[in-house]
Scaffold this active site. Structure first.
Site, PDB file in Angstrom:
ATOM      1  NE  ARG B 201     -24.710 -53.861 -18.323  1.00  0.00           N
ATOM      2  CZ  ARG B 201     -23.468 -54.261 -18.118  1.00  0.00           C
ATOM      3  NH1 ARG B 201     -22.631 -53.515 -17.434  1.00  0.00           N
ATOM      4  NH2 ARG B 201     -23.042 -55.418 -18.574  1.00  0.00           N
ATOM      5  CB  ALA B 243     -35.804 -43.801 -16.616  1.00  0.00           C
ATOM      6  CD  GLN B 267     -25.320 -41.894 -10.841  1.00  0.00           C
ATOM      7  OE1 GLN B 267     -24.367 -42.364 -11.455  1.00  0.00           O
ATOM      8  NE2 GLN B 267     -25.304 -41.732  -9.530  1.00  0.00           N
ATOM      9  CB  SER B 269     -25.581 -43.122 -20.456  1.00  0.00           C
ATOM     10  OG  SER B 269     -24.700 -43.896 -19.718  1.00  0.00           O
ATOM     11  CB  ALA B 270     -29.061 -38.182 -19.578  1.00  0.00           C
ATOM     12  CG  HIS B 271     -22.851 -38.639 -20.580  1.00  0.00           C
ATOM     13  ND1 HIS B 271     -23.237 -39.766 -19.890  1.00  0.00           N
ATOM     14  CD2 HIS B 271     -21.865 -39.033 -21.404  1.00  0.00           C
ATOM     15  CE1 HIS B 271     -22.504 -40.788 -20.260  1.00  0.00           C
ATOM     16  NE2 HIS B 271     -21.662 -40.381 -21.188  1.00  0.00           N
ATOM     17  CE1 TYR B 277     -32.673 -41.180 -20.317  1.00  0.00           C
ATOM     18  CE2 TYR B 277     -33.960 -41.528 -22.311  1.00  0.00           C
ATOM     19  CZ  TYR B 277     -33.889 -41.292 -20.949  1.00  0.00           C
ATOM     20  OH  TYR B 277     -35.040 -41.160 -20.228  1.00  0.00           O
ATOM     21  CB  CYS B 414     -11.157 -42.957   1.804  1.00  0.00           C
ATOM     22  SG  CYS B 414     -11.445 -43.823   3.289  1.00  0.00           S
TER      23      CYS B 414
HETATM   24  N1  LIG Z   1     -22.596 -37.741 -10.198  1.00  0.00           N
HETATM   25  C1  LIG Z   1     -21.616 -38.556 -10.297  1.00  0.00           C
HETATM   26  O1  LIG Z   1     -20.839 -38.738  -9.392  1.00  0.00           O
HETATM   27  C2  LIG Z   1     -21.482 -39.277 -11.520  1.00  0.00           C
HETATM   28  C3  LIG Z   1     -20.369 -40.040 -11.653  1.00  0.00           C
HETATM   29  C4  LIG Z   1     -20.226 -40.737 -12.797  1.00  0.00           C
HETATM   30  C5  LIG Z   1     -21.168 -40.670 -13.753  1.00  0.00           C
HETATM   31  N2  LIG Z   1     -22.255 -39.884 -13.623  1.00  0.00           N
HETATM   32  C6  LIG Z   1     -23.204 -39.794 -14.704  1.00  0.00           C
HETATM   33  O2  LIG Z   1     -24.226 -40.749 -14.540  1.00  0.00           O
HETATM   34  C7  LIG Z   1     -24.569 -41.314 -15.800  1.00  0.00           C
HETATM   35  C8  LIG Z   1     -24.449 -42.808 -15.780  1.00  0.00           C
HETATM   36  O3  LIG Z   1     -23.088 -43.187 -15.726  1.00  0.00           O
HETATM   37  P1  LIG Z   1     -22.697 -44.708 -15.925  1.00  0.00           P
HETATM   38  O4  LIG Z   1     -21.212 -44.773 -15.844  1.00  0.00           O
HETATM   39  O5  LIG Z   1     -23.474 -45.520 -14.991  1.00  0.00           O
HETATM   40  O6  LIG Z   1     -23.133 -44.951 -17.429  1.00  0.00           O
HETATM   41  P2  LIG Z   1     -23.412 -46.330 -18.158  1.00  0.00           P
HETATM   42  O7  LIG Z   1     -23.504 -46.039 -19.583  1.00  0.00           O
HETATM   43  O8  LIG Z   1     -22.420 -47.356 -17.700  1.00  0.00           O
HETATM   44  O9  LIG Z   1     -24.828 -46.760 -17.599  1.00  0.00           O
HETATM   45  C9  LIG Z   1     -26.022 -46.122 -17.955  1.00  0.00           C
HETATM   46  C10 LIG Z   1     -27.161 -47.096 -17.756  1.00  0.00           C
HETATM   47  O10 LIG Z   1     -28.390 -46.458 -18.045  1.00  0.00           O
HETATM   48  C11 LIG Z   1     -29.196 -47.380 -18.736  1.00  0.00           C
HETATM   49  N3  LIG Z   1     -30.192 -46.649 -19.494  1.00  0.00           N
HETATM   50  C12 LIG Z   1     -30.024 -45.924 -20.612  1.00  0.00           C
HETATM   51  N4  LIG Z   1     -31.155 -45.356 -20.988  1.00  0.00           N
HETATM   52  C13 LIG Z   1     -32.091 -45.735 -20.107  1.00  0.00           C
HETATM   53  C14 LIG Z   1     -33.463 -45.440 -19.965  1.00  0.00           C
HETATM   54  N5  LIG Z   1     -34.085 -44.648 -20.835  1.00  0.00           N
HETATM   55  N6  LIG Z   1     -34.126 -45.988 -18.932  1.00  0.00           N
HETATM   56  C15 LIG Z   1     -33.490 -46.784 -18.043  1.00  0.00           C
HETATM   57  N7  LIG Z   1     -32.185 -47.092 -18.136  1.00  0.00           N
HETATM   58  C16 LIG Z   1     -31.491 -46.545 -19.149  1.00  0.00           C
HETATM   59  C17 LIG Z   1     -28.225 -48.141 -19.599  1.00  0.00           C
HETATM   60  O11 LIG Z   1     -28.752 -49.394 -19.995  1.00  0.00           O
HETATM   61  C18 LIG Z   1     -27.036 -48.292 -18.672  1.00  0.00           C
HETATM   62  O12 LIG Z   1     -27.051 -49.463 -17.911  1.00  0.00           O
HETATM   63  C19 LIG Z   1     -23.616 -40.667 -16.807  1.00  0.00           C
HETATM   64  O13 LIG Z   1     -24.270 -39.621 -17.460  1.00  0.00           O
HETATM   65  C20 LIG Z   1     -22.524 -40.171 -15.966  1.00  0.00           C
HETATM   66  O14 LIG Z   1     -21.863 -39.069 -16.547  1.00  0.00           O
HETATM   67  C21 LIG Z   1     -22.440 -39.195 -12.523  1.00  0.00           C
END
Ligand SMILES: NC(=O)c1ccc[n+]([C@@H]2O[C@H](COP(=O)([O-])OP(=O)(O)OC[C@H]3O[C@@H](n4cnc5c(N)ncnc54)[C@H](O)[C@@H]3O)[C@@H](O)[C@H]2O)c1
Ligand SMILES: NC(=O)c1ccc[n+]([C@@H]2O[C@H](COP(=O)([O-])OP(=O)(O)OC[C@H]3O[C@@H](n4cnc5c(N)ncnc54)[C@H](O)[C@@H]3O)[C@@H](O)[C@H]2O)c1
Lengths: 561, 561
Positions: B201, B243, B267, B269-271, B277, B414
């Site tokens: 990544r 993290a 950010q 992928s804690a969801h 995660y 935008c």
């Molecule tokens: N606020 C917003 O606008 C918004 C928008 C989209 C997504 N999100 C949320 O943000 C999160 C990330 O989304 P995404 O699309 O990037 O997901 P993703 O799955 O594409 O990426 C998550 C990344 O986190 C890394 N990761 C996982 N566990 C980790 C850890 N313990 N330590 C460090 N890195 C770790 C993974 O390797 C991966 O690269 C999701 O929960 C998503 O719902 C927020």
């Protein structure tokens, strides 16, 4: 401070061929909203309650007035949005779009509980829409009669060789839906003993000819049942009492050699432990008062009582008496109360109704906006002509005409499915166009239908592929009905089985005699039941797959191609 | 047995002015589906994963092929239904109806958990649609850049007098969405240290110019940060690490007098505790393997790690460092794990974004079906001409053009709102009609938008009236977009914050240069953001009420009249 949910006006829908809205489509929505609150239709119209616990037609009386005003004003290319019974917006769409779009009682799953709902409801932010209450196509107890009749008749076929003469059904609840049980039982040839805690409900059912007699003691009721079953007469008695007390008492007597019911079920408002189910030992007045002052105590007592009732029902089941859950989620409550064996007996859908759903068959209904019963009698006759070979339908229509008193606007219900519904709709439209009927016809259905509901303790219990809880289906149904041009479309949560346990959609379409209506009717009344066949075909039911092929449905991911 | 979710084909959308579908509307849906799986766009395209844990574009490769075949064959008055990534039916509608209706990942609330979802997913009955993955309007990490930039910039205004020079942001996750963080931070003038467990990544972000440097140890990363902040350079480093380990370590160092971040967020992928995660101490490979063999152990470990990370985040917050949840629901997991103080720090929406939502402003986006970057540059210039006084927009467009590499079909994002969106849409349509652009433009938005989502831990956290969990709003939004003639409409559950925690809807509309499209664009791109203003006006926000009045919205139950 005045209660925004109470008034003393009586609401009657306008009837006849003159309209005050700008089109029949919006006039129809207005009349049907008002019809839901008609004194002969609604359970507690002054508090906007239509049926099913606290199922309402509008959030407050001010909202009701504003919905009516908005509908009167709405243009042919505008759409009114209703959010949990409140008219929140009017937007420009186009003439083939629905005139009203409704979302009631929907909560994000993690918060989809009665506790959270009730908190929002108290703050004035929510309304419980049940199924047809908040989507303005409730047509009184008659709406449920055929479903209950089909269920009892099928149970008779499965367990008693098709003959229910001299047999009796034990049940609870004579409310908006449950009140259909005694009449349906009698139509199916059986006697019925219905336990009801609220005397006014018993009296109301007798007045509207759904129930034959009232008893104040179990002895009295059993004497009537003994007499009628001995003579082979199909009659019904409402016993003033609490099902949580009477069911265990009857079970004990049966075990001690006393009378044995032939079918056991229940339609108390068990889906709502706060506002619906009256705990054992409580009067109705006490229940009503303490709901306000001590809601927690009410819920605790109600749930304990429901457990006692379900224990008795499982007792009957274990003794070999056909016992069915009639869709009020009472098994779930008993299980949550720690009664592990609560789901011993089946729900009515997997037991008796699913084969119908596989063909898109469900509670199709229509209503005469003229207010004239003759219009319905004409449609009855026309339905017989349209389906000359459907003997079951003919018998039902004859019985319905003879036995079912209209409540509010005259209406009819008929379980028909994919391939038949659009033909009926087009025929009604022609009868309006030709002037044979005095005013347009409103066509709709229950949310309890083939393709419109996900409800794992009821309509989608024990699906063949385990997809009970998948609610993509009712959402797709609502989107497709919107895209096809239904007159109003609704998406609800928690109907029937209560908060957290169901998602479902409603559809109503108006046959105003125009060619535009004909095009929409043909699409909507085909697509809507077709989604039900599709859903059941996807789950793997051979009946549904065969019907889909017979009807030439295009289901690429399901049937291939 | 072959895995129905794996193949080795690379998918590229067709480009240019020739189409193989029967209209641009269906060609657009097909190209956008394919674009979601473009090797430069999707996180794991061979397994159909677009972004956000396991957010997919289609359920299986067979479903993908069948969707493409159905879209190629679809007539101008037909609608394709997609249920959790599977093309289940094709129905006759009409030309102003959507061409595709989608429902993904929806579960009846009581069953709306990852455990139940995963069970259905394993059986092949479900697909996780995230937000724009299953609704075919993901446009790569660029889609999120502006939102993240707006958030960081607003945090800078609120906490650091609008100047982030010499300051640094600590975050986790460089995935599909999280990968935008370093670039957004740099655009906002700050440095960024992003902890990411998966080296591929980090490399991917460097390759696509979203990230400046990679570090393998915390010391290395902090040295870079110290150097850049001292020089006042805005640059970013991805630290290979977990993290859940790095955040507590940094907190301990800070408390011991070490470096102090100026903003903390996350950010990862804690969801999704199973597929998203990575638990502390695990390698990515180990995580991938044990997900299959021992899912329970993965979840348990992931949740414990999330708790540790949130404890550290609360530590930063308590020490006065502005800390925000970036919408991945990590606080909820930590709370469920027994950390009562998990919600000490706010989510980004109530803290920084809600005032924009009140005006219907959100992540509006468009995409050039020609595949030609020049088409986007022309729309960039046209947007500046259309909104000559919007200096913020001009600055954003300049930065975006300079810094953001296109991924897949060229696209732009935008943040604009009610009153502006339909004007942009109509302008693009004219540019298509006149031949200025080489092919039609697809216009859409994230499900994270003003009127399209109920998500109490994110978009609707801490609503003024307490209506956080009311999901009538996104359902009405989807119904209205369907009624208004969007080209495809979707309803999803569980996006962003995971199963049980959100419901949301998507909308995409094609500007093909026709007059039909112009009528639809005007309606849809007005009505869609208007539902957001309506929802916030109903919740009582003065900005929304004022904007509703200024825009002449008709909201009878909200503004009266
Ligand atoms: N606020 C917003 O606008 C918004 C928008 C989209 C997504 N999100 C949320 O943000 C999160 C990330 O989304 P995404 O699309 O990037 O997901 P993703 O799955 O594409 O990426 C998550 C990344 O986190 C890394 N990761 C996982 N566990 C980790 C850890 N313990 N330590 C460090 N890195 C770790 C993974 O390797 C991966 O690269 C999701 O929960 C998503 O719902 C927020
Ligand atoms: N299967 C179906 O087709 C179907 C259809 C609609 C409703 N239902 C379910 O059936 C239930 C009843 O629906 P309804 O519309 O009649 O509700 P309702 O609230 O109108 O009536 C319920 C009745 O039960 C009575 N009652 C409550 N507690 C009682 C007790 N302990 N003992 C005896 N009587 C008691 C009430 O006084 C009331 O008259 C609901 O849960 C509903 O969801 C099933």
């Amino acid at each position: 401070m005045t209660d925004p949910r109470h008034n003393s006006r009586d609401i009657f829908p306008p009837t006849g061929p003159e309209i005050t809205a700008k089109s029949w489509l919006t006039e129809a929505a207005m009349r049907m909203l008002m019809n839901n609150l008609h004194p002969d239709v609604a359970e507690n119209p002054h508090e906007l309650v239509v049926y099913g616990g606290i199922g309402r037609a509008a959030r407050t009386w001010q909202d009701f007035d504003r919905i009516v005003a908005a509908l009167k004003d709405l243009e042919a290319d505008e759409t009114l949005m209703v959010q949990s019974g409140k008219p929140v917006g009017i937007f420009r769409t186009h003439k083939d779009a629905p005139r009203v779009l409704i979302a009631n009682s929907n909560l994000v799953p993690h918060w989809a509980t009665w506790a959270h709902f009730n908190e929002l409801d108290r703050k004035g932010l929510m309304m419980y829409g049940q199924m047809t209450a908040g989507s303005w196509i409730y047509i009184g107890t008659q709406g449920i009669v055929q479903g209950t009749y089909e269920t009892f008749a099928e149970a008779g076929r499965q367990h008693y060789g098709g003959d229910l003469k001299g047999r009796w059904i034990l049940t609870g609840g004579l409310g908006g839906m449950g009140g259909a049980q005694p009449l349906a039982a009698v139509m199916a040839g059986a006697c019925c003993l219905a336990v009801e805690v609220d005397e006014t409900r018993i009296d109301f059912r007798i007045r509207t000819r759904y129930l034959d007699a009232k008893a104040r003691t179990l002895g009295e009721a059993l004497a009537l049942i003994a007499d009628w079953t001995a003579k082979g007469e199909a009659k019904s008695v409402g016993l003033l009492g609490n099902a949580a007390e009477v069911f265990p008492e009857l079970l004990a007597r049966m075990k001690a050699g006393g009378p044995r019911p032939d079918i056991v079920t229940d339609q108390t408002s068990a889906h709502d432990p706060l506002n619906g189910y009256v705990p054992a030992g409580w009067t109705v007045a006490e229940h009503r008062a303490r709901r306000e002052t001590d809601p927690q105590a009410v819920e605790t007592a109600a749930k304990a009582s429901m457990r006692a009732q379900v224990e008795a029902m499982v007792g009957f089941w274990n003794a070999g008496v056909p016992t069915l859950d009639y869709g009020n989620n009472i098994r779930q409550v008993a299980q949550d109360e720690g009664f592990d064996n609560a789901f011993a007996f089946p729900g009515f859908v997997p037991a008796y109704i699913r084969p119908l759903f596989c063909k898109g068959i469900g509670p199709f209904r229509w209503c005469a906006l003229s207010g004239d019963p003759e219009d319905i009698y004409k449609t009855d006759a026309a339905m017989k002509r349209l389906f000359p070979d459907n003997a079951h339908l003919h018998r039902w229509l004859d019985m319905a005409r003879e036995r079912i008193a209209f409540q509010g606007l005259p209406a009819r219900i008929c379980w028909i499915g994919l391939g038949d519904r659009h033909r009926a709709g087009l025929m009604f439209n022609e009868m309006v166009a030709s002037g044979e009927l005095k005013a347009p016809i409103v066509i709709g259905r229950d949310h309890l239908d083939s393709g419109s509901v996900a409800s794992p303790n009821r309509e989608t219990e024990a699906m063949q592929d385990g997809s009970d809880a998948v609610s993509d289906w009712p959402l797709l149904n609502a989107l497709l009905n919107t895209a096809s041009g239904a007159t109003w479309v609704s998406l609800h949560h928690g109907g029937g089985v209560g908060m957290g346990f169901s998602q479902h959609s409603g559809m109503v379409i108006v046959a105003d005699g125009t060619e535009d209506a004909a095009r929409r009717l043909e699409r909507v009344l085909w697509n809507d039941p077709a989604t039900g066949v599709m859903r059941h075909a996807d789950a793997g039911y051979p009946i549904a797959r065969d019907h889909a092929r017979a009807m030439d449905l295009r289901l690429p991911g399901i049937l291939g191609g």
